[in-house]
Design an enzyme around this catalytic site. Structure first.
Site, PDB file in Angstrom:
ATOM      1  N   ALA A  92       0.818  -1.210   0.000  1.00 19.87           N
ATOM      2  CA  ALA A  92       0.000   0.000   0.000  1.00 19.87           C
ATOM      3  C   ALA A  92       0.854   1.265   0.000  1.00 19.87           C
ATOM      4  O   ALA A  92       0.378   2.336  -0.334  1.00 19.87           O
ATOM      5  CB  ALA A  92      -0.902  -0.006   1.231  1.00 19.87           C
ATOM      6  N   LYS A  93       2.107   1.132   0.387  1.00 22.24           N
ATOM      7  CA  LYS A  93       3.062   2.252   0.421  1.00 22.24           C
ATOM      8  C   LYS A  93       2.457   3.494   1.075  1.00 22.24           C
ATOM      9  O   LYS A  93       2.584   4.602   0.579  1.00 22.24           O
ATOM     10  CB  LYS A  93       3.596   2.531  -0.987  1.00 22.24           C
ATOM     11  CG  LYS A  93       4.324   1.305  -1.564  1.00 22.24           C
ATOM     12  CD  LYS A  93       5.004   1.549  -2.882  1.00 22.24           C
ATOM     13  CE  LYS A  93       5.792   0.330  -3.358  1.00 22.24           C
ATOM     14  NZ  LYS A  93       4.969  -0.816  -3.781  1.00 22.24           N
ATOM     15  N   ARG A  94       1.807   3.259   2.228  1.00 21.14           N
ATOM     16  CA  ARG A  94       1.204   4.357   2.965  1.00 21.14           C
ATOM     17  C   ARG A  94       2.244   5.077   3.815  1.00 21.14           C
ATOM     18  O   ARG A  94       3.424   4.693   3.827  1.00 21.14           O
ATOM     19  CB  ARG A  94       0.067   3.834   3.853  1.00 21.14           C
ATOM     20  CG  ARG A  94      -1.067   3.141   3.101  1.00 21.14           C
ATOM     21  CD  ARG A  94      -1.736   4.057   2.097  1.00 21.14           C
ATOM     22  NE  ARG A  94      -3.040   3.575   1.682  1.00 21.14           N
ATOM     23  CZ  ARG A  94      -3.298   2.934   0.549  1.00 21.14           C
ATOM     24  NH1 ARG A  94      -2.358   2.679  -0.316  1.00 21.14           N
ATOM     25  NH2 ARG A  94      -4.543   2.557   0.256  1.00 21.14           N
TER      26      ARG A  94
END
Lengths: 276, 276
Positions: A92-94
């Site tokens: 998700a590369k949040r």
């Protein structure tokens, strides 16, 4: 899933393969389009065909969000369909300020609130410790921090350098104080073969999530030469190379064939390294 | 919405206020809990009460994702409810390799595919140009790149420094070659007052999205002293300070009162700066 359990899975399956579940509707075989949710049906068949060959599945959330509400629904159903003993990664590369990262932790780690509870989430390090802390409060859950990525423009900022080293090295050095190697992994692209020895000096005990084998051109042998550690320490991901191996009704069988090739390579590597 | 239109809105409303739509169910007034979608109902009333006082709304996607499918539905409905002449920002802090960022662009810019078409999205710069490019292909859409954020741990990596300057300066310097000031904004926290003069040297013409006024303690006067440019160049965000100004049935009126205070301060500043 904790580190010991993950290594046990790797030993049992003789594999450290992660399958990236990143389907786009345009590439889903035509015979699936009549299903109510072709994306989920595609994933379901890929999972059935590969679940004994891999230790992790990694849906990239972008591929689901791009389809709006029905995409988010496919993601929920996909997560629920993955067998419990397989490590699940929300790619998700949040990353946001603390109170907001706590919301992202709910989204991906708290089934009661969001309907999903992945074992791990990928996080971008730019905003620092605040943005990672909320994820580390969950027991047996993992943050996989971007370190040295597989894309061409990784060099724009990740290689920004001073006397102490490059930014990606600083990210590993600083973040490894935030949590143990039972909670923190790093993303290192398979296309960065030469840097693996250096990364292992900075993060000897951490698992590394390694995308970029296959479509992006990285080599499994190069990655393993310097990347393996005493608990394997690698999850090597392939997405397009496996899920799009076939385009017809036999797509799942073709996917299995590609996954099997990688598993067999991995078995030889694990055997030679005395990890089985 | 393009830059000219945005500045016209600022002049017409005498405001450069952005309202952050980041509701959590625990803080939504009790009388709304009987609605089918209390989060959307809350946002709807906040929008009705503030839409003549602000030029932008910024839902942070984390607050919606944390509620799973029903949260994503609230986000879709909230986007659809914002009047067309108000600038919309998906505060999503996304960023991935090129083909994946293209999926995120679909998610937030392509109504046909995802049901939403925001004017802008916040993006994390760590993965470099690849991760930004796909968003810049959309006409009159914007990337708002994280530069110097409002949270305490911004110093972990954003201030990593070499002879050329700090990482956040490098991010602005390098990224400003990827697109014009009609496509690129930067996130600069209001808590970084002293750095605004420096940032304006690096990005004289770009709009800056400025969170951190209010709950996080930033000062509007400090931000404006160095941050204003010939087209205003600032979108100042307040979330909690506005949306949680009241806790009862009059929450929307209280929100309006807080928004009005900020709008009036902004009007004086714009007037003094000769921008009206």
């Amino acid at each position: 899933m904790n580190k010991k359990q993950l290594f046990e899975q790797i030993q049992a399956k003789k594999s450290f393969l992660c399958v990236g579940l990143d389907p786009v509707l345009e590439n889903v075989p035509k015979h699936l389009l009549s299903f109510e949710d072709p994306i989920f049906e595609f994933n379901k068949q890929i999972i059935e065909a590969t679940k004994d060959l891999c230790v992790a599945y990694k849906p990239n959330t972008a591929f689901y969000e791009s389809r709006g509400l029905k995409g988010w629904e496919s993601l929920l159903k996909t997560w629920a369909h993955i067998p419990e003993d397989i490590f699940t990664i929300a790619d998700a590369k949040r990353g946001d300020i603390g109170n907001t990262s706590a919301m992202y932790a709910d989204a991906f780690f708290n089934e009661e609130k969001s309907g999903m509870s992945f074992d791990a989430i990928t996080v971008a390090p730019y905003m620092g410790k605040d943005s990672v802390g909320p994820f580390l409060k969950y027991e047996d859950k993992w943050v996989i921090l971007l370190a040295l990525t597989s894309n061409e423009s990784h060099s724009d900022f990740q290689l920004f350098e001073n006397a102490d080293g490059k930014l990606y090295e600083e990210v590993i050095r600083v973040s490894s104080k935030w949590g143990s190697s039972d909670q923190l992994m790093y993303v290192v692209g398979a296309t960065r073969g030469a840097e693996f020895a250096n990364i292992r000096r900075l993060a000897p005990d951490n698992f590394l999530l390694v995308p970029g084998v296959g479509a992006q051109g990285g080599s499994l042998a190069d990655v393993c030469e310097f990347g393996l550690n005493a608990t394997c320490g690698l999850l090597v991901n392939s997405s397009r190379g496996i899920i799009y191996a076939g385009k017809g009704e036999d797509f799942a069988e073709k996917a299995r064939e590609e996954a099997l090739k990688l598993q067999q390579e991995m078995e030889i590597i694990l055997e030679k390294s005395g990890l089985l």
